[in-house]
Design a protein around this motif. Structure first.
Motif, short mmCIF file in Angstrom:
data_model
loop_
_atom_site.label_atom_id
_atom_site.label_comp_id
_atom_site.label_asym_id
_atom_site.label_seq_id
_atom_site.Cartn_x
_atom_site.Cartn_y
_atom_site.Cartn_z
N UNK A 98 0.77 -1.03 0.05
CA UNK A 98 -0.01 0.19 -0.04
C UNK A 98 0.81 1.14 -0.09
N UNK A 99 0.53 2.14 -0.90
CA UNK A 99 1.42 3.40 -0.93
C UNK A 99 0.69 4.49 -0.40
N UNK A 100 1.12 5.62 0.03
CA UNK A 100 0.86 6.79 0.84
C UNK A 100 -0.54 7.08 -0.12
N UNK A 101 -0.79 7.32 -1.21
CA UNK A 101 -2.07 7.82 -1.82
C UNK A 101 -2.93 6.79 -1.59
N UNK B 24 4.39 2.47 8.13
CA UNK B 24 4.99 1.23 7.60
C UNK B 24 5.74 1.62 6.28
N UNK B 25 5.14 2.38 5.24
CA UNK B 25 5.63 2.63 4.03
C UNK B 25 6.88 3.66 4.09
N UNK B 26 6.72 4.64 5.03
CA UNK B 26 7.93 5.33 5.43
C UNK B 26 8.87 4.79 6.02
N UNK C 97 14.39 2.38 5.44
CA UNK C 97 15.07 1.00 5.57
C UNK C 97 15.74 1.05 4.11
N UNK C 98 14.99 0.93 3.11
CA UNK C 98 15.83 0.83 1.71
C UNK C 98 16.76 1.81 1.44
#
Length: 84
Positions: A1-4, A27-29, A34-35
């Motif tokens: 799931x992305x922010x949008x 979680x997305x951020x 981390x990446x």
């Protein structure tokens, strides 16, 4: 799931939906940071960070703690979170 994908959840009148949005956004951020740090470690980063690595490590640890708190609350409040 992305922010949008979290916009509708964030605007919901239901606090459980807003809670899910908060979790998914964090979680997305977290995954993005981390990446970035993994790319930095491999010498593959395409920019020069302005902060020392230790600052990013502190941020990543704080984000991990925050995710853990949200996951614990989700169990207590009977909020089902999707794998992200």
């Amino acid at each position: 799931m992305n922010l949008q994908d979290t916009v509708a959840l964030m605007n919901s009148a239901d606090y459980k939906e807003r809670f899910k949005a908060e979790y998914y956004q964090l979680a997305n951020r977290f995954k993005g940071l981390k990446k970035m740090l993994e790319e930095w470690d491999r010498g593959k980063l395409k920019f020069s960070p302005t902060c020392p690595r230790s600052t990013y490590n502190i941020q990543l640890n704080a984000m991990a703690d925050y995710l853990a708190i949200l996951e614990a609350r989700a169990v207590m409040e009977d909020i089902e979170l999707k794998e992200v």
